[in-house]
Write an enzyme that holds these catalytic residues in place. Structure first.
Site, mmCIF file in Angstrom:
data_model
loop_
_atom_site.group_PDB
_atom_site.id
_atom_site.type_symbol
_atom_site.label_atom_id
_atom_site.label_comp_id
_atom_site.label_asym_id
_atom_site.label_seq_id
_atom_site.Cartn_x
_atom_site.Cartn_y
_atom_site.Cartn_z
ATOM 1 C CE LYS A 72 41.540 -9.648 3.870
ATOM 2 N NZ LYS A 72 40.039 -10.382 3.358
ATOM 3 C CE LYS A 111 39.244 -6.817 5.582
ATOM 4 N NZ LYS A 111 38.654 -7.734 4.790
HETATM 5 C C1 PBG Z 1 37.657 -12.348 3.010
HETATM 6 C C2 PBG Z 1 37.131 -10.952 3.647
HETATM 7 C C3 PBG Z 1 37.202 -10.852 4.834
HETATM 8 C C4 PBG Z 1 36.847 -9.579 5.007
HETATM 9 C C5 PBG Z 1 36.629 -8.971 3.998
HETATM 10 N N1 PBG Z 1 36.728 -9.906 2.841
HETATM 11 C C6 PBG Z 1 37.678 -11.910 5.951
HETATM 12 C C7 PBG Z 1 38.999 -12.694 5.922
HETATM 13 O O1 PBG Z 1 39.719 -12.267 5.477
HETATM 14 O O2 PBG Z 1 38.804 -13.708 6.746
HETATM 15 C C8 PBG Z 1 36.609 -8.969 6.360
HETATM 16 C C9 PBG Z 1 35.771 -7.702 6.740
HETATM 17 C C10 PBG Z 1 35.533 -7.496 8.155
HETATM 18 O O3 PBG Z 1 36.159 -8.052 9.123
HETATM 19 O O4 PBG Z 1 34.710 -6.544 8.276
HETATM 20 N N2 PBG Z 1 37.989 -12.253 1.635
#
Ligand code: PBG
Length: 336
Positions: free
Chosen positions: A203, A258
């Site tokens: 991520k 991601k």
């Molecule tokens: C946070 C989380 C995020 C997303 C999923 N879980 C955002 C972040 O890390 O700030 C992003 C998903 C998206 O942008 O569709 N735990």
């Protein structure tokens, strides 16, 4: 001289007719590959639109069940739940592991009403913290550093509360070190050895999450702070592989990459290195770009969505989280 190639080789011969194109298509997309991320709110028969995510609505659990039923009928594999906490957010995110909290209730209701769709819960503290970070922060540190082991202790409680409610997968999206092993150990010790872990392993600290933070209401709290001390540097690929290797060793059942489209190289690499089911998240910013361009008449939403999804499959994804999951599943069901 008889050189290999044109004109004896004509690639277009096999593209001339639909039957040969159909026969040799290498990747396929089915609703069984799709995960629908949804934003859940308290109340009854409530929806709220999200300005930066046209076509997506926050919804109360009763409406979620109706829509989940439709998604399940279309064959969608799973629903990923994200809570929108309208009540108190606290520095220690105590609400994250409330056994009767919004997510626990949503999981129970979903598993009772629509048992044939996988329920995937988000394990991270950002919807619950007053500061919008995914973990607990060190108030004494001027950088307000997100503390690792203290956070993992809370993530364990959160994951256990989701498993107890009946979640099929818990999905840690927080990027703390060691959380997969710690959560796996705690789940097993509590008898939840069948609860699967979908690890957000690769991520990245991406700016494409902007609309999601609007949707869960963490952007204001987060302010100018970033998540760069725990999410991956967007320039790195080897480091993403190391993260995945650790999560595999710690017991992850599936890995995730991601965001999606700008990270297809990572997805292909993770799939080829680990040879296990990999998920990819077409994140909120990717969805917003498609919708915005379509609203201007610049792109065809349906076609571009399907193209992006098949590209994820080609790159190696078994599962794709997309806000367009139900749209795509409807299109797939019309085609058959
Ligand atoms: C946070 C989380 C995020 C997303 C999923 N879980 C955002 C972040 O890390 O700030 C992003 C998903 C998206 O942008 O569709 N735990």
């Amino acid at each position: 001289m008889n050189t290999p190639g044109y004109p004896s080789v004509r690639m277009r011969r096999m593209r001339r007719d639909a039957f040969t194109r159909n026969m040799m298509r290498e990747s396929s997309l089915s609703a069984a590959n799709l995960i629908w991320p949804v934003f859940v709110i308290e109340g009854e028969r409530r929806t709220q639109s999200i300005a930066s995510m046209p076509g997506v609505e926050r919804m109360s659990v009763d409406l979620l069940i109706e829509r989940a039923r439709e998604a399940a009928t279309l064959g969608v594999f799973g629903i990923a739940l994200f809570p929108v906490i309208e009540g108190v957010k606290t520095p220690l995110a105590e609400e994250a592991y409330n056994a009767d909290g919004l997510i626990a209730r949503a999981v129970k209701a979903l598993k009772a009403a629509v048992p044939n769709i996988a329920v995937i819960t988000d394990v991270a503290l950002d919807p619950y913290t007053s500061h919008g970070q995914d973990g607990l922060i060190d108030e004494h540190d001027p950088t307000r550093y997100v503390m690792n082991d203290e956070t993992v202790a809370v993530l364990i409680k959160q994951a256990l509360s989701h498993a107890a409610a009946g979640a099929d997968f818990v999905a840690p999206s927080d990027m703390m070190d060691g959380r997969i092993g710690a959560i796996r150990g705690a789940l097993d010790a509590a008898g939840f050895f069948q609860t699967k872990i979908l690890a957000y392993s690769a991520k990245f600290a991406s700016s494409f999450y902007g609309p999601f933070r609007d949707a869960v209401g963490s952007s204001t709290n987060l302010g100018k702070s970033t998540k760069e001390t725990y999410q991956l540097d967007v320039a790195n690929s080897d480091e993403a592989i190391r993260e995945c290797a650790l999560d595999v060793a710690e017991g992850a059942d599936m890995l995730m990459v991601k965001p999606g489209m700008p990270y297809l190289d990572i997805l292909a690499r993770v799939k080829s290195e680990f040879k296990m089911p990999v998920a990819v998240y077409q994140v909120s910013g990717e969805y917003a770009m498609l919708r915005a361009a379509a609203a201007n008449g610049w792109l065809d939403y349906d076609k571009c969505l399907m193209e992006a999804l098949i590209a994820f499959r080609r790159a190696g994804a078994s599962a794709i989280l997309t806000y367009g999951a139900v749209d795509a599943a409807r299109m797939l069901s019309r085609k058959n």
